[in-house]
Design an enzyme around this catalytic site. Structure first.
Site, PDB file in Angstrom:
ATOM      1  N   ASP A   3      11.340  -1.748  -0.668  1.00  0.00           N
ATOM      2  CA  ASP A   3      10.970  -3.168  -0.677  1.00  0.00           C
ATOM      3  C   ASP A   3      11.934  -4.088  -1.417  1.00  0.00           C
ATOM      4  O   ASP A   3      11.829  -5.307  -1.320  1.00  0.00           O
ATOM      5  CB  ASP A   3       9.567  -3.337  -1.270  1.00  0.00           C
ATOM      6  N   PRO A  17       0.801  -1.228   0.000  1.00  0.00           N
ATOM      7  CA  PRO A  17       0.000   0.000   0.000  1.00  0.00           C
ATOM      8  C   PRO A  17       0.831   1.275   0.000  1.00  0.00           C
ATOM      9  O   PRO A  17       1.960   1.309   0.491  1.00  0.00           O
ATOM     10  CB  PRO A  17      -0.820  -0.112   1.291  1.00  0.00           C
ATOM     11  N   ASP A  18       0.244   2.299  -0.588  1.00  0.00           N
ATOM     12  CA  ASP A  18       0.842   3.634  -0.623  1.00  0.00           C
ATOM     13  C   ASP A  18       0.480   4.358   0.665  1.00  0.00           C
ATOM     14  O   ASP A  18      -0.686   4.407   1.040  1.00  0.00           O
ATOM     15  CB  ASP A  18       0.292   4.383  -1.840  1.00  0.00           C
ATOM     16  N   PHE A  19       1.476   4.927   1.327  1.00  0.00           N
ATOM     17  CA  PHE A  19       1.226   5.667   2.558  1.00  0.00           C
ATOM     18  C   PHE A  19       0.111   6.693   2.390  1.00  0.00           C
ATOM     19  O   PHE A  19      -0.703   6.911   3.272  1.00  0.00           O
ATOM     20  CB  PHE A  19       2.496   6.431   2.958  1.00  0.00           C
ATOM     21  N   ARG A  20       0.113   7.387   1.253  1.00  0.00           N
ATOM     22  CA  ARG A  20      -0.745   8.550   1.114  1.00  0.00           C
ATOM     23  C   ARG A  20      -2.010   8.309   0.307  1.00  0.00           C
ATOM     24  O   ARG A  20      -2.736   9.222  -0.011  1.00  0.00           O
ATOM     25  CB  ARG A  20       0.053   9.711   0.493  1.00  0.00           C
ATOM     26  N   HIS A  56      15.436   5.983  -0.096  1.00  0.00           N
ATOM     27  CA  HIS A  56      14.913   5.869   1.267  1.00  0.00           C
ATOM     28  C   HIS A  56      15.366   4.594   1.974  1.00  0.00           C
ATOM     29  O   HIS A  56      14.812   4.216   3.001  1.00  0.00           O
ATOM     30  CB  HIS A  56      13.387   5.962   1.255  1.00  0.00           C
ATOM     31  N   ASN A  89      11.112   3.610  -2.947  1.00  0.00           N
ATOM     32  CA  ASN A  89      10.589   2.448  -2.237  1.00  0.00           C
ATOM     33  C   ASN A  89      11.696   1.690  -1.504  1.00  0.00           C
ATOM     34  O   ASN A  89      12.866   1.775  -1.877  1.00  0.00           O
ATOM     35  CB  ASN A  89       9.870   1.520  -3.218  1.00  0.00           C
TER      36      ASN A  89
END
Length: 239
Positions: free
Chosen positions: A104, A31-34, A119, A102
């Protein structure tokens, strides 16, 4: 169709860089944080911005890790069509670098070799006391809520938390690759997260391509804008 043909023709020229955000991984089930269904809209004891901050990690590592394991680790996620297409473009010599926001590791899992993770990554961890490096297993297989090094220090994920600066070497590398590219493809990002989003100002090439479901602040300056999902675009693209 004309948009895809134009994108394919531009990519044939090579010397391209891809800059991607959360939208690259949402179609892998991360999922996207925003987004509307993202972490920012879910109930929790503290706001995600607080939990994912440096001071919170230092002060309440147990609560940090409870959230981190539940909401940040999607171990069953697999590379999607977009990840695989970018790896194919790199192997064909058409794409030089993937720059991602990302954490991941799915670009590497898809086969991309030159990846700048602005990040950080869930797959890299270190002891904050002695500096020893650890893989993801140290976090997921820890017998205690807070994973610890034999020296007693807390093991911290190598992800950039709120209040922490981006890695200078990664930033410099990203600036260099973007500055030297003829084509910059921006995908799956609203360009609202700084300082990462500010990197596009270093682009001096000929073709700026925006692929995102919704408009971005850079759309007006782009050579080509496609408002669609990355997987949809790359699944129809002739590579």
């Amino acid at each position: 169709m004309e948009q895809l043909e134009l994108l394919s023709n531009i990519l044939q020229k090579g010397n391209a860089v891809f800059f991607g955000g959360a939208g690259v991984s949402t179609e892998s089930g991360i999922p996207d944080f925003r987004s509307t269904d993202g972490l920012y809209n879910q109930e929790y004891q503290f706001p995600p911005e607080t939990i994912l901050s440096h001071h919170f990690f230092m002060e309440q590592p147990e609560e940090f890790y409870r959230f981190y394991r539940n909401k940040m680790l999607y171990l069953s996620a697999k590379p999607n069509t977009a990840h695989l297409a970018l790896a194919t473009l790199e192997k064909a010599g058409k794409l030089n670098t993937v720059i991602t926001q990302n954490i991941d590791g799915l670009h590497q899992a898809a086969g991309s070799n030159t990846v700048i993770e602005l990040h950080g990554s869930i797959h890299r961890n270190h002891c904050i006391q002695c500096g020893k490096a650890y893989g993801l297993d140290a976090v997921i297989q820890s017998k205690t809520n807070v994973p610890r090094c034999p020296c007693g220090g807390v093991i911290k994920p190598d992800v950039v938390l709120y209040e922490e600066p981006l890695n200078e070497a990664d930033l410099s590398a990203a600036v260099s690759h973007i500055g030297n590219a003829d084509t910059l493809i921006i995908g799956g990002t609203s360009l609202s997260v700084y300082p990462a989003a500010g990197l596009i100002r270093y682009f001096r090439g000929s073709n700026l391509i925006l692929i995102n479901k919704t408009p971005t602040p850079a759309d007006k300056a782009a050579t080509l804008v496609i408002h669609d999902s990355l997987c949809t675009v790359f699944s129809q693209l002739t590579l």
